[in-house]
Write a protein that holds these residues in place. Structure first.
Motif, PDB file in Angstrom:
ATOM      1  N   SER A  35      -4.467   3.581   6.217  1.00  0.00           N
ATOM      2  CA  SER A  35      -5.550   3.993   5.192  1.00  0.00           C
ATOM      3  C   SER A  35      -5.722   4.893   4.009  1.00  0.00           C
ATOM      4  O   SER A  35      -5.812   5.069   3.097  1.00  0.00           O
ATOM      5  CB  SER A  35      -6.856   3.225   5.895  1.00  0.00           C
ATOM      6  N   LEU A  53      -6.423  -3.708   3.685  1.00  0.00           N
ATOM      7  CA  LEU A  53      -5.096  -4.037   4.483  1.00  0.00           C
ATOM      8  C   LEU A  53      -4.533  -5.169   6.339  1.00  0.00           C
ATOM      9  O   LEU A  53      -4.292  -5.819   6.034  1.00  0.00           O
ATOM     10  CB  LEU A  53      -5.263  -2.582   5.434  1.00  0.00           C
ATOM     11  N   PRO A  56      -8.532   0.810   1.213  1.00  0.00           N
ATOM     12  CA  PRO A  56      -8.915   0.141   2.323  1.00  0.00           C
ATOM     13  C   PRO A  56      -8.517  -0.403   3.814  1.00  0.00           C
ATOM     14  O   PRO A  56      -7.990  -1.164   3.351  1.00  0.00           O
ATOM     15  CB  PRO A  56     -10.448  -0.460   1.932  1.00  0.00           C
ATOM     16  N   VAL A  57      -9.363   0.205   4.673  1.00  0.00           N
ATOM     17  CA  VAL A  57      -8.949  -0.424   6.291  1.00  0.00           C
ATOM     18  C   VAL A  57      -8.919  -1.761   6.019  1.00  0.00           C
ATOM     19  O   VAL A  57      -8.479  -2.764   5.836  1.00  0.00           O
ATOM     20  CB  VAL A  57      -9.334  -0.190   7.442  1.00  0.00           C
ATOM     21  N   ALA A 104       0.508  -1.065   0.347  1.00  0.00           N
ATOM     22  CA  ALA A 104      -0.218   0.140  -0.187  1.00  0.00           C
ATOM     23  C   ALA A 104       1.347   0.777   0.211  1.00  0.00           C
ATOM     24  O   ALA A 104       0.178   1.986  -0.498  1.00  0.00           O
ATOM     25  CB  ALA A 104      -0.649  -0.416   0.961  1.00  0.00           C
ATOM     26  N   ARG A 121      -6.060   2.984  10.126  1.00  0.00           N
ATOM     27  CA  ARG A 121      -6.630   3.997  10.313  1.00  0.00           C
ATOM     28  C   ARG A 121      -6.013   5.077   8.866  1.00  0.00           C
ATOM     29  O   ARG A 121      -6.247   5.902   7.910  1.00  0.00           O
ATOM     30  CB  ARG A 121      -8.127   4.759  11.284  1.00  0.00           C
TER      31      ARG A 121
END
Length: 121
Positions: A83, A93, A89-90, A42, A80
Motif C-alpha cells: 500500500s 487491496l 489503500p490497504v 496496484a 501495508r
C-alpha cells in the motif's frame, strides 16, 4: 428474408441458422478481481516492473511474483508495504472496495486547505 430487415433480426436469424447462442450484453458483466489481480494492478499503476517494485517496497521479487500469481497471500505487514509503495489503500487491496470515512469524522475536521500551524497568526 427481405433486404429491408433490421440488422439485429439478421443477426438473430444467422445465429439460429448456425445454432449459436447469443451472450448477454457486456454491460451487465462485472469482472471479479482477486487479491492477486488487485496487487498486480496496484503495482502496474506505479509504472514499475517487479524488480523495481521489490527495491521500492522491500518485498522480495519472488514474493511479489507469488502474490501476483495467487500462489500465496501476503500477510498484513506485506499488504501495508504494498500500500505504501503504490499509494493504494490497504482496504482496497484486501477487499476491492474503496475505503469510506466514518460518519461524522469528516465534519469534525477542517478541510485540508484550512489547516494552519498552531503558531499561525
Amino acid at each position: 428474408m427481405p433486404i429491408d430487415t433490421p440488422p439485429c433480426d439478421l443477426l438473430l436469424t444467422f445465429a439460429r441458422m448456425c445454432h449459436m447462442t447469443l451472450l448477454a450484453p457486456m454491460a451487465t458483466m462485472i469482472p471479479e478481481w482477486t487479491l492477486a489481480d488487485r496487487l498486480r494492478k496496484a503495482r502496474e499503476t506505479t509504472g514499475l516492473d517487479q524488480i523495481e517494485f521489490a527495491e521500492r517496497s522491500g518485498i522480495s521479487r519472488t514474493s511479489i511474483t507469488n502474490y501476483e500469481q495467487g500462489k500465496r497471500a501476503p500477510r498484513g505487514l506485506y499488504l501495508r508495504a504494498w500500500s505504501e509503495a503504490t499509494g493504494v489503500p490497504v482496504e482496497w487491496l484486501e477487499t476491492g472496495t474503496a475505503p469510506t470515512e466514518e460518519v461524522g469524522a469528516e465534519s469534525s475536521r477542517l478541510p485540508e486547505s484550512n489547516w494552519r500551524p498552531i503558531h499561525y497568526e
